[in-house]
Design a protein around this motif. Sequence first.
Motif, PDB file in Angstrom:
ATOM      1  N   SER A 102      11.329  -1.625  94.093  1.00 12.62           N
ATOM      2  CA  SER A 102      10.890  -1.892  92.719  1.00 12.62           C
ATOM      3  C   SER A 102      10.080  -0.725  92.170  1.00 12.62           C
ATOM      4  N   GLY A 103      10.177   0.413  92.817  1.00 10.08           N
ATOM      5  CA  GLY A 103       9.428   1.593  92.394  1.00 10.08           C
ATOM      6  C   GLY A 103       9.876   2.085  91.033  1.00 10.08           C
ATOM      7  N   GLY A 104      10.583   3.151  91.003  1.00  7.20           N
ATOM      8  CA  GLY A 104      11.080   3.705  89.755  1.00  7.20           C
ATOM      9  C   GLY A 104       9.962   4.353  88.959  1.00  7.20           C
ATOM     10  N   PRO A 105      10.308   4.854  87.810  1.00  4.36           N
ATOM     11  CA  PRO A 105       9.288   5.507  86.992  1.00  4.36           C
ATOM     12  C   PRO A 105       8.313   4.492  86.406  1.00  4.36           C
ATOM     13  N   PRO A 106       7.096   4.893  86.210  1.00 11.63           N
ATOM     14  CA  PRO A 106       6.120   3.959  85.638  1.00 11.63           C
ATOM     15  C   PRO A 106       6.457   3.672  84.171  1.00 11.63           C
ATOM     16  N   PRO A 107       6.053   2.526  83.661  1.00 12.46           N
ATOM     17  CA  PRO A 107       6.323   2.235  82.255  1.00 12.46           C
ATOM     18  C   PRO A 107       5.572   3.219  81.358  1.00 12.46           C
ATOM     19  N   PRO A 108       6.110   3.486  80.177  1.00 10.99           N
ATOM     20  CA  PRO A 108       5.442   4.461  79.306  1.00 10.99           C
ATOM     21  C   PRO A 108       4.065   3.962  78.876  1.00 10.99           C
ATOM     22  N   GLY A 109       3.157   4.902  78.740  1.00 15.48           N
ATOM     23  CA  GLY A 109       1.803   4.560  78.330  1.00 15.48           C
ATOM     24  C   GLY A 109       1.745   4.284  76.840  1.00 15.48           C
ATOM     25  N   ARG A 110       0.605   3.861  76.399  1.00 16.84           N
ATOM     26  CA  ARG A 110       0.423   3.508  74.986  1.00 16.84           C
ATOM     27  C   ARG A 110       0.671   4.711  74.077  1.00 16.84           C
ATOM     28  N   ARG A 111       0.172   5.854  74.495  1.00 17.55           N
ATOM     29  CA  ARG A 111       0.341   7.064  73.689  1.00 17.55           C
ATOM     30  C   ARG A 111       1.813   7.447  73.561  1.00 17.55           C
ATOM     31  N   GLN A 112       2.559   7.327  74.659  1.00 19.48           N
ATOM     32  CA  GLN A 112       3.987   7.661  74.633  1.00 19.48           C
ATOM     33  C   GLN A 112       4.756   6.679  73.754  1.00 19.48           C
ATOM     34  N   ARG A 113       4.392   5.394  73.811  1.00 18.01           N
ATOM     35  CA  ARG A 113       5.069   4.404  72.962  1.00 18.01           C
ATOM     36  C   ARG A 113       4.807   4.676  71.492  1.00 18.01           C
TER      37      ARG A 113
END
Length: 56
Positions: free
Chosen positions: A9-20
């Motif tokens: 269930s690793g994978g890339p972390p979800p985008p942060g608030r700034r990226q969204r």
Amino acid sequence: MSSASPPQSGGPPPPGRRQRLRARWADRHALPRFGFWLLRRGTIVLAMCVGLERRT
């Protein structure tokens, strides 16, 4: 038969608030022309109208 390991269930972390926020700001070009105008110029025009109304 070989047993397959469960998917990680690793994978890339979800985008942060700034990226969204940056992605949503970049997506404004996908809006219809009127929606884009409202975001770009409409808010300025509305702020000026409100400012003039309070002045009188």
